[in-house]
Design an enzyme around this catalytic site. Structure first.
Site, PDB file in Angstrom:
ATOM      1  N   ASP A   1      -2.846  -8.310   5.424  1.00  0.00           N
ATOM      2  CA  ASP A   1      -3.127  -7.178   4.573  1.00  0.00           C
ATOM      3  C   ASP A   1      -2.376  -5.994   5.164  1.00  0.00           C
ATOM      4  O   ASP A   1      -1.998  -6.015   6.331  1.00  0.00           O
ATOM      5  CB  ASP A   1      -4.641  -6.968   4.610  1.00  0.00           C
ATOM      6  CG  ASP A   1      -5.041  -5.741   3.863  1.00  0.00           C
ATOM      7  OD1 ASP A   1      -4.515  -5.546   2.774  1.00  0.00           O
ATOM      8  OD2 ASP A   1      -5.881  -5.000   4.366  1.00  0.00           O
ATOM      9  N   LYS A   2      -2.116  -4.995   4.365  1.00  0.00           N
ATOM     10  CA  LYS A   2      -1.408  -3.855   4.940  1.00  0.00           C
ATOM     11  C   LYS A   2      -2.381  -2.781   5.410  1.00  0.00           C
ATOM     12  O   LYS A   2      -2.479  -2.490   6.593  1.00  0.00           O
ATOM     13  CB  LYS A   2      -0.427  -3.262   3.921  1.00  0.00           C
ATOM     14  CG  LYS A   2       0.463  -2.210   4.530  1.00  0.00           C
ATOM     15  CD  LYS A   2       1.467  -1.701   3.547  1.00  0.00           C
ATOM     16  CE  LYS A   2       0.919  -0.630   2.635  1.00  0.00           C
ATOM     17  NZ  LYS A   2       0.671   0.634   3.279  1.00  0.00           N
TER      18      LYS A   2
ATOM     19  N   THR B   1      -0.287  -6.767  -0.256  1.00  0.00           N
ATOM     20  CA  THR B   1      -0.950  -5.480  -0.356  1.00  0.00           C
ATOM     21  C   THR B   1      -1.090  -5.068  -1.806  1.00  0.00           C
ATOM     22  O   THR B   1      -0.379  -5.549  -2.694  1.00  0.00           O
ATOM     23  CB  THR B   1      -0.158  -4.409   0.408  1.00  0.00           C
ATOM     24  OG1 THR B   1      -0.793  -3.170   0.232  1.00  0.00           O
ATOM     25  CG2 THR B   1       1.272  -4.318  -0.073  1.00  0.00           C
TER      26      THR B   1
ATOM     27  N   ASP C   1      -0.741  -1.984  -2.534  1.00  0.00           N
ATOM     28  CA  ASP C   1       0.039  -0.755  -2.633  1.00  0.00           C
ATOM     29  C   ASP C   1       1.288  -0.946  -3.472  1.00  0.00           C
ATOM     30  O   ASP C   1       1.676  -2.062  -3.768  1.00  0.00           O
ATOM     31  CB  ASP C   1       0.458  -0.308  -1.233  1.00  0.00           C
ATOM     32  CG  ASP C   1      -0.470   0.762  -0.727  1.00  0.00           C
ATOM     33  OD1 ASP C   1      -1.142   1.373  -1.579  1.00  0.00           O
ATOM     34  OD2 ASP C   1      -0.529   0.962   0.495  1.00  0.00           O
TER      35      ASP C   1
ATOM     36  N   LYS D   1      -4.126 -12.583  -3.863  1.00  0.00           N
ATOM     37  CA  LYS D   1      -3.868 -12.851  -2.450  1.00  0.00           C
ATOM     38  C   LYS D   1      -4.287 -14.280  -2.116  1.00  0.00           C
ATOM     39  O   LYS D   1      -3.564 -15.027  -1.470  1.00  0.00           O
ATOM     40  CB  LYS D   1      -4.654 -11.875  -1.572  1.00  0.00           C
ATOM     41  CG  LYS D   1      -4.188 -10.449  -1.673  1.00  0.00           C
ATOM     42  CD  LYS D   1      -4.941  -9.597  -0.670  1.00  0.00           C
ATOM     43  CE  LYS D   1      -4.426  -8.173  -0.680  1.00  0.00           C
ATOM     44  NZ  LYS D   1      -5.087  -7.339   0.312  1.00  0.00           N
TER      45      LYS D   1
ATOM     46  N   ASP E   1      -8.876  -6.697   6.701  1.00  0.00           N
ATOM     47  CA  ASP E   1     -10.027  -5.957   7.187  1.00  0.00           C
ATOM     48  C   ASP E   1     -11.012  -5.603   6.090  1.00  0.00           C
ATOM     49  O   ASP E   1     -12.129  -5.223   6.370  1.00  0.00           O
ATOM     50  CB  ASP E   1      -9.569  -4.670   7.876  1.00  0.00           C
ATOM     51  CG  ASP E   1      -9.064  -3.667   6.870  1.00  0.00           C
ATOM     52  OD1 ASP E   1      -8.428  -4.094   5.895  1.00  0.00           O
ATOM     53  OD2 ASP E   1      -9.314  -2.472   7.054  1.00  0.00           O
TER      54      ASP E   1
ATOM     55  N   ASN F   1     -11.488  -6.776   0.006  1.00  0.00           N
ATOM     56  CA  ASN F   1     -10.508  -7.391  -0.877  1.00  0.00           C
ATOM     57  C   ASN F   1      -9.707  -8.499  -0.188  1.00  0.00           C
ATOM     58  O   ASN F   1      -8.960  -9.209  -0.827  1.00  0.00           O
ATOM     59  CB  ASN F   1      -9.557  -6.328  -1.444  1.00  0.00           C
ATOM     60  CG  ASN F   1      -8.835  -5.589  -0.342  1.00  0.00           C
ATOM     61  OD1 ASN F   1      -9.265  -5.640   0.812  1.00  0.00           O
ATOM     62  ND2 ASN F   1      -7.760  -4.937  -0.664  1.00  0.00           N
ATOM     63  N   ASP F   2      -9.876  -8.626   1.106  1.00  0.00           N
ATOM     64  CA  ASP F   2      -9.172  -9.695   1.818  1.00  0.00           C
ATOM     65  C   ASP F   2     -10.028 -10.934   2.008  1.00  0.00           C
ATOM     66  O   ASP F   2      -9.554 -11.944   2.517  1.00  0.00           O
ATOM     67  CB  ASP F   2      -8.722  -9.204   3.201  1.00  0.00           C
ATOM     68  CG  ASP F   2      -7.911  -7.938   3.095  1.00  0.00           C
ATOM     69  OD1 ASP F   2      -7.028  -7.894   2.225  1.00  0.00           O
ATOM     70  OD2 ASP F   2      -8.171  -7.012   3.861  1.00  0.00           O
TER      71      ASP F   2
END
Lengths: 1203, 369
Positions: A414-415, A688, A690, A800, A821, A824-825
């Site tokens: 993840d970013k 990500t 983003d 993801k 973290d 969403n992960d």
């Protein structure tokens, strides 16, 4: 309304069982609804008893035994034991019965004790006092007596006893604050709301007068979802229906905060609460090692069966003549003679199975379990993975996957919050293209006491002025930030006023806090939300009040949020903020171009941008919006969808105000970590949500993409120009051409792929219309395979997981690791082979759902390169060695059958058979598998490429397995025939002179077996000693200790006539053997011969074609022996390269970016840079120009370039 | 040993109920900085390189070869004579006895086998009988004994273990000693005569004690009545093994070599490891230092042929052998030592060459890097 009622009734009667109805009706206070409104159906729900215990007093023994025998090892033992009991087998049932009994008893006692503790815990929770309103009075009762429909009183700091719907609270606005730390780890206070119709209740009597029912869905485990409706009956009128959502629901396990007391009604109780439903077991992940272990086991099972079959067949062939079968000296009993030959053959087969059963290393399972369990402590104990700031070290949630850490091929990261710190800082905002930058801040602390505005371009005209005002108000209003008065919680907190450090902004999203705080620094302070009025302190120190009418919450699909407020002047305003991609299409006016340019520029620099827009609503428009929203909120079915539709209708025709930019810094050593992972041969993918530019900038900064990386783009923009098909094929061609070229030159170019969510879903979409496009997926995978780094931006959480799944299912079946973290992960973490959670700022959900949790991204390096590597080589050796030593153990016994008439005569004594795996050879390998370090930790960290040596399960491949098995067979042959030739046809006799009586003693079959066994024990232990590269005192102690133990045990076992044994065959056998010179000589000889091939193989492989690991070992050896010269020198050189000469190095744009994002450097260096290299830098890159020009001096360039 | 570790996994799927105020984040303490926990225990890190292994190979070679030569020479100095008296051939003197064998015959069949010793046997000479194709290591056979009975336990004497079946009882009376091993005890009598060149036949004195393990004779095997003089009485109420001609208490005349502690019996009871085996029968003690124990010349072996082996194609042999410090004649150990020693030495040389070449190569590679 009537329809649903009808539907409910119909479904209720049709299905018959209430439990299966998709919604339930709760009668508040158990009061029947007024006649005619609805048929009162008394319902039965489970009471509020929590049962976490597994067993009751009565079912403990059968249930526990059943559970235990489901384990393969126990079951195998049980079968062998039963066979031994039923038929006449060569070894007594004790050999398998005793260990089995021991294991079962110990496990049962332990589980029984744990269950007793659970019973006790259940009891104390179930008997916890709870206040319930009954007939207008508060009655104290026990928690487990609570039923659905009861009205409960909960006071401050109490935990909710079951899932409740909030009716009213002691606060005037009908809200209450709750912390759900024990549920999802988020310690921030969340606000829950009462329905307006009931929030006025203050006393028990009032609450008791409530006449209402709640309709809600059946229990489901999603913590953040609840759909329901409350029907309030008032004086024979039509009932008033109000929607209920997750914001009305108080979950069991959460704690009431900052609220004196609340009244709430129980809707889900006992095992139906969301907490209970949430603790269901996750699906077990199995490691690759375990899979190959099982494959090996099957091979051995085949070997075992074929051995037994061969022996049985040979036995009957050999026994064909009756003189062989029953010579005169060796008759059968009558019973045996009368048995049918088929039964006899089958019994013989089973007996052979029992005789050879030790070849299946059952104890391996136990040792592996123990190794994993104990070994995982080294991760939690690791001081280097301890984070001082968090006060936490690494956590191991499942120890099953330790070795998988050494096998990772794909890393999905993840970013936000993983690569970056998720420590948001407001950088700038732009209103219609005019940039505003607040005063310098550092790490969230305002450096100067000033709170004035610092504007670059501040010449606002009238039109501008208006937009500016609206923009700042929008940011002050459009959020879900709360103001916290005291410092009692962790989470995100910032001081509102310097003089009043007791106030903080709290939000689940750090961006929002950063924005609101940034606004404050620009002069607009959000004060509080009071009675649905939001208060703002504007630049002129006036308090403005806005009535908050609706909040259109943020979600990751829409990627925006809105609020509808009414200003004091009675204007209806809709403020919206969100990602540029979701705002721009909805904008009708405003300076789109300027803002867009600014947003893109910021994104390139790796800033997180948000766009702000507004829309003025007329009274009718507002009412229409209200109508849409309430209708959607009231819906019981598909509420999510209808809400989304409503939002879609309302959020349109925006006027663009401006954009904000928030910086998220790279985590410490993120670049170094990624570089190491690359060197270790892993492919790193960044997934990500983003936007592309931001994400790409982060990727450059974190060295995921290097300057030499050729970037392949697979984005919506490109696919709009060309068809997806063409783009894919073109990229594929590029990649393939490169590969065929680089076949000659060594990795001259590497590829980086950027793909966005939309394109990805197009690629993954099944059933393409055109034929031949179905393999987009394959082409995509092919491209990915040739890219060292992939960036996936604009990803939804589920996407993801999809990507991880896609890679997992590709034909090489690579081992994947996902690290993240946030919530969403979680899907990705659960999907990957190894899921790693970062104990981040976005709550604990990722860490809780992960297999391993680490405080920071940088710890991943040690986790994989050191711990993973160690665990892998340890477990690989463990598995191979176990098979090897059992081949050595059993194969001589198999050979012996050819010399004893296939009579299943065991070669070794029962005690040796039983104890071989349990005590003579178990501890050295267990210890080896705990402490072995074939290369030092420093070497592993310094040279990540060593990780490639163990990639693809290289130590557990079939050739390696075959080698070990062959070695085992070879050793077994040496043991057996060595002893055979010493005994065969000759006088293998002891030394006459040594004995007092001058005699020659004959050795029998037990001496033969003991000789073989002694050689065996010594050989396998010394083989392990040869493999050990890391001799601590514990290794010495255990290896030599277990050999000594064998000798002492044998002396003792043969030294006494054991009264409880009905045979004394081992009496003095061991001593007699040791008193014979040739026995000593042959033991030494046989051990030497058995170890010789392995030593030769090792030495030859090392000299002829050393692996990287072996080279590293040699290096270690050298540096240990000689003066350590090379390392300090090289490191000094590299330091020089980055710091002192930095101003003269020709920086590219990319590197400058990485510098910008790095930690502040000491002032000295800064000054040096400014003086010496300032001019140079200025001319180098536009970015640098911007930085140095705009008062960014505190963002000093520092050598993030890792050493 | 197999148990506890499983359980960690066991509780995975289980509800952990957090009571009021419970749960939440567990703040871990900073891990202790001990060498063990940080995996930094001081350690010796040996690596098997050609450099370290080379000397070991040479040393092994240098040690093993002399030992091997020593063993080989010793083994060759041992004199051994073996004669097969089964009587398979028509020409064999024992042919008749082997043909007309029956368990019930009352008259023992005797045969005389002449042989010639080419060398004089100097030291003590050990006399063995050897059997082949006799599966003393057959499982049914090996376990067919009652160690408790043989240890003098009176209860086991009266009630032999089930393992002895079908040789546990005979006509309702317990067999002592019970079991297949005892039942099939070797019962040929071998006597040795030296045919003096002057024509007289001198019987060679054979010692029948000191042939069993001391511990067997004194601890493991015991007569039921202990050391009581009347051994016949202690075996009252038992039956002799079916194939025996005499009961166990008449195995020898000497009291300390009779019953269960008869050494011939003890030797037989130690089951052989392989189907071809030899067992010590008698010792011919050296009488004087002047004359060899067995001088060169003609000998006669007189066999009382009781033991049938032809039914299972077995063979019976008589072996005469001297011993050395390393026991009896066994060239294998010596040859093996020489072979292994030479192989090690050879490998050492090969490794030296390889090491030399590869070492150079890797050195140059290092430099070029």
């Amino acid at each position: 309304m009537d329809f649903t009622l009808l539907r409910n009734i119909i479904s209720r009667y049709c299905v018959g069982e209430e439990i299966w109805v998709d919604s339930r009706t709760v009668y508040i206070g158990h009061k029947e609804p007024p006649p005619g409104a609805e048929a009162y159906i008394p319902q039965r729900y489970p009471d509020n008893r929590i049962v976490s215990s597994k067993y009751t007093f009565w079912n403990f023994i059968p249930k526990n035994l059943f559970e235990q025998f489901r384990r393969i090892a126990n079951f195998y033992f049980l079968v062998i034991f039963l066979v031994q009991l039923i038929i006449d087998t060569p070894t007594s049932p004790v050999t398998s019965g005793l260990p089995l009994f021991f294991v079962i008893t110990v496990t049962a006692i332990k589980q029984g004790y744990e269950d007793w503790l659970r019973h006790k815990a259940d009891c104390s929770i179930n008997e916890c006092p709870v206040d319930v309103v009954q007939q207008g009075k508060v009655v104290r009762t026990q928690s487990h007596k609570l039923r659905v429909g009861d009205i409960v009183v909960v006071r401050e700091d109490e935990t909710f006893p079951c899932d409740l719907i909030l009716l009213s609270s002691s606060r005037h606005d009908g809200t209450c604050y709750v912390t759900t730390a024990s549920l999802d780890g988020e310690s921030s206070h969340k606000t829950y709301y009462a329905v307006p119709d009931t929030m006025a209740f203050r006393t028990e009597q009032e609450v008791d007068s409530l006449h209402a029912t709640i309709e809600c869905e059946q229990p489901q485990p999603d913590l953040y979802k609840f759909v329901g409706r409350i029907n309030i009956y008032k004086d024979k009128e039509e009932p008033v229906a109000r929607p209920l959502g997750a914001e009305n629901m108080l979950l069991r396990g959460a704690t009431l905060k900052n609220t004196q007391r609340i009244y709430a009604v129980a809707v889900y109780t006992g095992m139906e609460t969301k907490m209970a439903l949430n603790y269901q077991s996750k699906s077990q992940k199995r490691s690759a090692v375990e899979k190959s272990m099982n494959a090996f086991l099957i091979v051995y099972l085949c070997i075992l069966i074929s051995k037994a079959v061969i022996n049985t067949v040979l036995k009957y062939a050999w026994q064909w003549s009756p003189d062989r079968d029953e010579p005169w000296y060796n008759h059968r009993t009558e019973n045996e003679r009368q048995r049918h030959v088929v039964i006899r053959a089958f019994t013989d087969f089973l007996a052979f199975m029992v005789l050879f059963n030790y070849i299946i290393p059952v104890s391996m399972y136990v040792t592996v379990e123990m190794q994993k369990f104990l070994g995982s402590y080294f991760i939690t104990w690791d001081e280097e993975m301890f984070d001082e700031e968090l006060g936490e070290g690494a956590q191991v949630n499942t120890s099953d996957l330790n070795e998988e850490l050494g096998q990772v091929e794909y890393v999905f990261t993840d970013k936000t919050g993983t690569l970056t710190e998720n420590n948001m800082e407001f950088i700038e905002c732009c209103v219609d293209g005019n940039v505003y930058i607040p005063h310098a801040i550092c790490n969230g602390q305002i450096l100067s006491a000033a709170s004035s505005i610092d504007m670059i371009d501040s010449s606002p005209g009238g039109y501008r002025r208006e937009h500016e005002d609206l923009f700042f108000r929008a940011l002050c209003l459009c959020h879900t930030v709360q103001v916290k008065e005291e410092e009692t919680v962790d989470g995100i907190k910032r001081g509102i006023h310097q003089g009043r450090p007791t106030s903080f902004y709290i939000s689940s999203s750090p961006d929002e806090v950063a924005l609101v705080e940034g606004m404050k620094r620009l002069g607009y302070t959000y004060l509080r939300l009071k009675d649905n009025y939001m208060e703002i302190l504007n630049k002129d120190d006036e308090i403005e009040r806005f009535e908050l009418l609706h909040v259109l919450n943020f979600d990751s699909v829409r990627r925006r949020m809105s609020v509808i407020v009414r200003s004091s002047s009675g204007e209806y305003l809709l403020f919206c903020k969100g990602a540029d991609s979701s705002i721009f299409p909805r904008v009708v006016s405003g300076k789109v171009e300027q803002v867009k340019a600014r947003v893109e520029q910021n994104a390139v620099e790796g800033l997180r941008t948000l766009c702000v827009a507004y829309r003025r609503l007329t009274q009718s428009e507002y009412e229409e919006a209200c109508h849409h929203l309430t209708e959607a909120k009231l819906a019981l079915q598909d509420r999510e969808q209808r809400l989304a539709q409503a939002y879609d209708i309302i959020e349109r025709d925006f006027v663009l105000l401006g954009a904000t930019a928030v910086e998220d810094r790279l985590q410490e050593k993120a670049a170094d970590t990624i570089e190491s992972l690359h060197k270790a041969g892993m492919k790193v993918w960044v997934l990500t949500g983003d936007k592309m530019e931001t994400a790409a900038a982060t990727c450059y900064a974190s060295k995921l993409f290097r300057r030499s990386t050729q970037i392949l783009e697979l984005t919506k923009k490109r696919t709009e120009e060309q068809s997806l098909h063409d783009v894919l094929f073109e990229l594929n061609r590029t990649v393939l051409r490169q590969r065929s070229m680089s076949g000659l030159s060594v990795d001259c170019l590497d590829f980086g792929l950027i793909i966005d969510g939309a394109t990805l879903s197009a690629i993954l979409k099944p059933n393409q219309e055109r034929a031949g496009t179905g393999n987009y997926r394959e082409i995509f995978l092919e491209i990915c395979r040739n890219c060292s780094a992939v960036l996936c931006c604009r990803m939804a959480p589920l996407q993801k997981a999809q990507i991880v799944k896609l890679i997992k299912a590709s034909k090489e079946h690579p081992i994947t690791l996902a690290i993240g973290d946030g919530a969403n992960d979680v899907s990705m973490i659960l999907e990957a082979h190894v899921g790693i959670g970062i104990m981040g700022k976005e709550g604990r959900q990722a860490a809780r759902n992960s297999d391993y949790a680490i405080p920071k991204f940088k710890h991943l390096k040690k986790m994989l390169l050191v711990h993973g590597h160690y665990y892998y080589i340890r477990i690989a050796e463990l598995v191979q060695y176990f098979f090897y030593k059992n081949v050595c153990f059993i194969f001589p016994q198999f050979l012996y059958q050819f010399f004893c008439g296939f009579s299943q005569q065991p070669l070794y004594d029962t005690a040796y058979l039983t104890l071989y795996n349990i005590s003579f050879t178990s501890l050295p390998i267990l210890l080896y598998s705990l402490v072995e370090q074939h290369v030092t930790m420093e070497t592993l960290k310094r040279d990540p490429s060593l990780y490639r040596d163990i990639a693809k399960n290289s130590l557990l491949r079939w050739p390696v397995f075959l080698y070990w098995t062959c070695l085992g067979v070879f050793d077994a042959v040496i043991f057996f025939f060595g002893a055979y030739f010493l005994f065969d046809n000759t006088t293998f006799t002891s030394n006459g002179q040594l004995m007092t009586t001058n005699t020659q003693m004959m050795f029998g079959n037990w001496t033969f077996g003991t000789l073989v066994f002694t050689v065996l024990v010594f050989t396998v232990t010394l083989k392990l000693a040869l493999d050990t590269h890391h001799w601590t005192w514990i290794n010495h102690f255990v290896i030599w200790g277990s050999l000594l133990f064998y000798v002492i045990f044998s002396l003792l076992w043969g030294g006494i006539i054991w009264p409880f044994l009905n045979y004394q065959r081992m009496y003095y056998v061991f001593m007699q053997m040791l008193s014979s010179g040739p026995a000593w000589l042959s033991i030494i000889l046989l051990i030497t011969v058995s170890l010789l091939p392995d030593v030769i193989k090792k030495v030859l492989c090392r000299t002829m074609c050393p692996t990287a690991t072996e080279r590293a070992q040699d290096q270690d050896e050298l540096s240990q022996d000689g003066v350590a010269e090379s390392t300090p020198l090289s490191s000094r050189r590299s330091y020089k390269g980055t710091s002192t000469e930095s101003s003269h190095v020709h920086f590219g744009a990319v590197e400058m970016l990485s510098l910008r994002r790095s930690d502040p450097l000491p002032q000295k260096l800064l000054a040096h840079l400014a003086e010496g290299g300032g001019a140079d830098l200025r001319s180098l890159s536009p970015y640098v120009l911007r930085l140095s020009g705009a008062g960014f001096a505190h963002y000093a360039p520092g050598p993030e370039t890792s050493v | 040993m197999m148990a506890s570790s499983y359980n960690a996994k066991d509780e995975d799927g289980h509800i952990t109920v957090s009571g009021p105020g419970g749960g939440g984040t567990l703040r871990g303490k900073k891990p202790e900085n001990t060498a063990f926990k940080q995996q930094r225990l001081p350690a010796w890190q040996p690596i098997l390189t050609a450099g370290t292994v080379l000397p070991a190979f040479f040393i092994i070679g240098l040690i093993f070869i002399p030992i091997g030569i020593g063993l080989y020479v010793t083994s060759n100095n041992i004199k051994e004579f073996e004669i097969d008296y089964t009587g398979v051939d028509m020409s064999s003197p024992c042919f008749n006895c082997s043909q007309n064998f029956s368990w019930n015959s009352t008259r023992p069949c005797t045969c005389t086998v002449p042989f010639y010793l080419e060398q004089p046997y100097e030291s003590n000479v050990f006399m063995y009988y050897g059997l082949s194709n006799f599966y003393q290591n057959h499982r049914r056979y090996v376990k067919s004994r009652d160690d408790s009975q043989l240890n003098g336990n009176v209860d086991s004497l009266k009630e032999p273990s089930k393992e002895c079946e079908p040789y546990a009882k005979h006509d309702g009376k317990p067999i002592a000693p019970c079991g297949a091993i005892a039942n099939s005890m070797f019962n040929d009598t071998l006597e040795l005569f030296y045919n003096d060149p002057n024509g007289t036949r001198v019987q060679i004195p054979l010692t029948n004690t000191g042939i069993a393990w001391w511990t067997d004779k004194h601890v493991k095997f015991r007569n039921p009545g202990g050391d009581s003089s009347n051994i016949t009485a202690s075996f009252q109420g038992t039956s002799k093994p079916v194939n025996w001609r005499k009961p166990v208490y008449e195995l020898d005349t000497a009291a300390d070599n009779n019953g269960f502690i008869n050494e011939d019996f003890i030797v037989w009871m130690r089951t052989a490891a392989l189907p071809t085996f030899r067992k010590l029968y008698r010792i011919i003690n050296k009488t004087s230092s002047m004359v060899p124990t067995l001088p060169r010349g003609n000998y006669t072996l007189e066999v009382v042929y009781n033991y049938p082996v032809r039914s299972f194609e077995g063979r019976k042999r008589m072996i005469l052998s001297t011993i050395s410090w390393m026991g009896g004649k066994n060239p294998f150990l010596g040859i093996a030592y020489i072979t292994v020693g030479s192989v090690c030495f050879f490998l050492g040389v090969v490794l030296l060459i390889i090491h030399h070449k590869c070492g150079n190569r890797s050195n140059s590679a290092d430099i070029s890097n």
